[in-house]
Design an enzyme around this catalytic site. Structure first.
Site, mmCIF file in Angstrom:
data_model
loop_
_atom_site.group_PDB
_atom_site.id
_atom_site.type_symbol
_atom_site.label_atom_id
_atom_site.label_comp_id
_atom_site.label_asym_id
_atom_site.label_seq_id
_atom_site.Cartn_x
_atom_site.Cartn_y
_atom_site.Cartn_z
ATOM 1 N N CYS A 114 -17.697 21.246 -34.641
ATOM 2 C CA CYS A 114 -19.124 21.307 -34.304
ATOM 3 C C CYS A 114 -19.924 22.144 -35.304
ATOM 4 C CB CYS A 114 -19.308 21.797 -32.871
ATOM 5 S SG CYS A 114 -20.954 21.388 -32.214
ATOM 6 N N LYS A 128 -31.625 18.399 -27.682
ATOM 7 C CA LYS A 128 -30.207 18.663 -27.888
ATOM 8 C C LYS A 128 -29.381 17.391 -27.737
ATOM 9 C CE LYS A 128 -26.576 21.838 -26.295
ATOM 10 N NZ LYS A 128 -26.235 22.895 -25.306
ATOM 11 N N SER A 164 -22.368 18.601 -28.291
ATOM 12 C CA SER A 164 -23.301 19.580 -27.735
ATOM 13 C C SER A 164 -23.876 20.383 -28.892
ATOM 14 C CB SER A 164 -22.578 20.497 -26.742
ATOM 15 O OG SER A 164 -23.451 21.473 -26.225
ATOM 16 N N HIS A 190 -16.925 18.165 -29.816
ATOM 17 C CA HIS A 190 -16.079 19.142 -29.129
ATOM 18 C C HIS A 190 -14.932 18.442 -28.401
ATOM 19 C CE1 HIS A 190 -18.209 22.949 -29.664
ATOM 20 N NE2 HIS A 190 -19.343 22.295 -29.522
ATOM 21 N N GLU A 214 -12.183 19.537 -27.785
ATOM 22 C CA GLU A 214 -11.431 20.535 -27.009
ATOM 23 C C GLU A 214 -12.051 20.843 -25.653
ATOM 24 O OE1 GLU A 214 -14.671 23.096 -28.764
ATOM 25 O OE2 GLU A 214 -13.622 21.237 -29.262
ATOM 26 N N ARG A 240 -26.491 26.550 -17.451
ATOM 27 C CA ARG A 240 -26.943 27.741 -18.179
ATOM 28 C C ARG A 240 -28.307 27.514 -18.825
ATOM 29 N NH1 ARG A 240 -23.924 28.173 -23.497
ATOM 30 N NH2 ARG A 240 -25.468 26.534 -23.896
#
Length: 314
Positions: free
Chosen positions: A142, A163, A192, A235, A237, A249
């Protein structure tokens, strides 16, 4: 892992044409085996969560992997205790003279900040430069992928108005490639980030090869010509609830985030999460560790000039 077969077995050519990894008895008899040494530079806020995600993927391979955790020496973690950092993490000065089979540099929540404005940018550049002579293969994830493409190749990224968040469909650009062995023609991966690098810009660079891409998320898997650097702009992972936690968040911080695409059932955050990427993430890391670390790295890590070049048919 490879299938060991007699040197002149007729099936060898057929299996190789199908992208199956086979190894002759002669080569297998001369292959030395030892644990792989992998260094992880963890830039994510929640260190323990990211450690767990990456170790889960590394532990899903048949290879024994010895892991060292690296931190930015002058940065205090806001979300992880100092005791944890001091007990389990090392500073760069402690590993500077060592060589490693693999290095993983994680993403970081820095997508809207210019690289030169990042407080530890000089240290990141130092570690990237060091890795080019002390590590057999580096996996950038990323933000780290964009940072390394910028530092090593001068590629520019573009900030996004919204985003890029969600689980997007990707396609392979090659049918036969060691890194893509076992991949479906199309597969899903999470993204992300607040920035993107143009696909055309990457493809125009002679030293880089795009192996997988997405209509929505752009270039996803990029490999350097010398096989030393692997850039993954998403990502793989991430665990099942990570995008949800980021969405909550950002909502609590008043950022008015968009719902992650193709993540909740019917794109409704009140519905269940559909995890579509775990098998891909596991296979990607396994292929990297096997074909671009284990198969290339020297048995004697003190001699990094002994790396074996990987040849594949395009």
């Amino acid at each position: 892992m490879p299938v060991r077969i007699p040197d002149d077995l007729p099936a060898a050519g057929i299996l190789e044409s199908e992208n199956i990894f086979v190894m002759s008895e002669t080569r297998a008899a001369n292959q030395d085996i030892r644990p792989m040494r992998v260094l992880i530079l963890n830039l994510m806020p929640n260190k323990i969560e990211t450690e767990t995600q990456l170790l889960r993927l590394l532990g899903n391979t048949p290879l024994q992997v010895n892991v060292d955790l690296l931190r930015i020496h002058d940065k205090t973690s806001k979300h992880t205790s100092m005791d944890h950092m001091n007990n389990f993490y090392c500073d760069f000065e402690q590993v500077r003279q060592r060589n490693y089979d693999g290095l993983i540099i994680t993403g970081a929540p820095l997508g809207q900040i210019e690289f030169e404005q990042v407080s530890y940018w000089d240290h990141i550049r130092e570690i990237i430069d060091w890795s080019q002579t002390h590590v057999t293969s580096v996996l950038f994830l990323c933000w780290a992928a964009h940072a390394a493409l910028y530092h090593l190749y001068g590629l520019q990224r573009q900030l996004l108005t919204t985003k890029c968040s969600g689980v997007f469909n990707h396609s392979r650009t090659q049918a036969l490639h060691p890194l893509l062995r076992g991949f479906d023609d199309e597969f899903y991966a999470p993204h992300s980030r607040f920035a993107q690098m143009e696909l055309a810009q990457i493809k125009q660079h002679d030293e880089l090869e795009v192996l997988a891409q997405s209509n929505e998320a752009g270039a996803y898997i990029i490999l350097s010509q010398d096989n030393r650097n692997l850039f993954v702009t998403g990502h793989p992972e991430y665990q099942k609830g990570t995008l949800r936690d980021e969405f909550i968040r950002d909502s609590q911080e008043g950022l008015n985030p968009s719902v992650p695409c193709n993540y909740f059932r019917d794109d409704d955050p009140e519905q269940d999460i559909i995890a579509r990427w775990h098998s891909h993430g596991s296979l990607l890391v396994s292929n990297w560790l096997n074909y671009y670390v284990y198969q290339l790295t020297p048995y004697d890590l003190s001699d990094m000039s002994a790396t074996t070049p990987w040849e594949h048919k395009k």
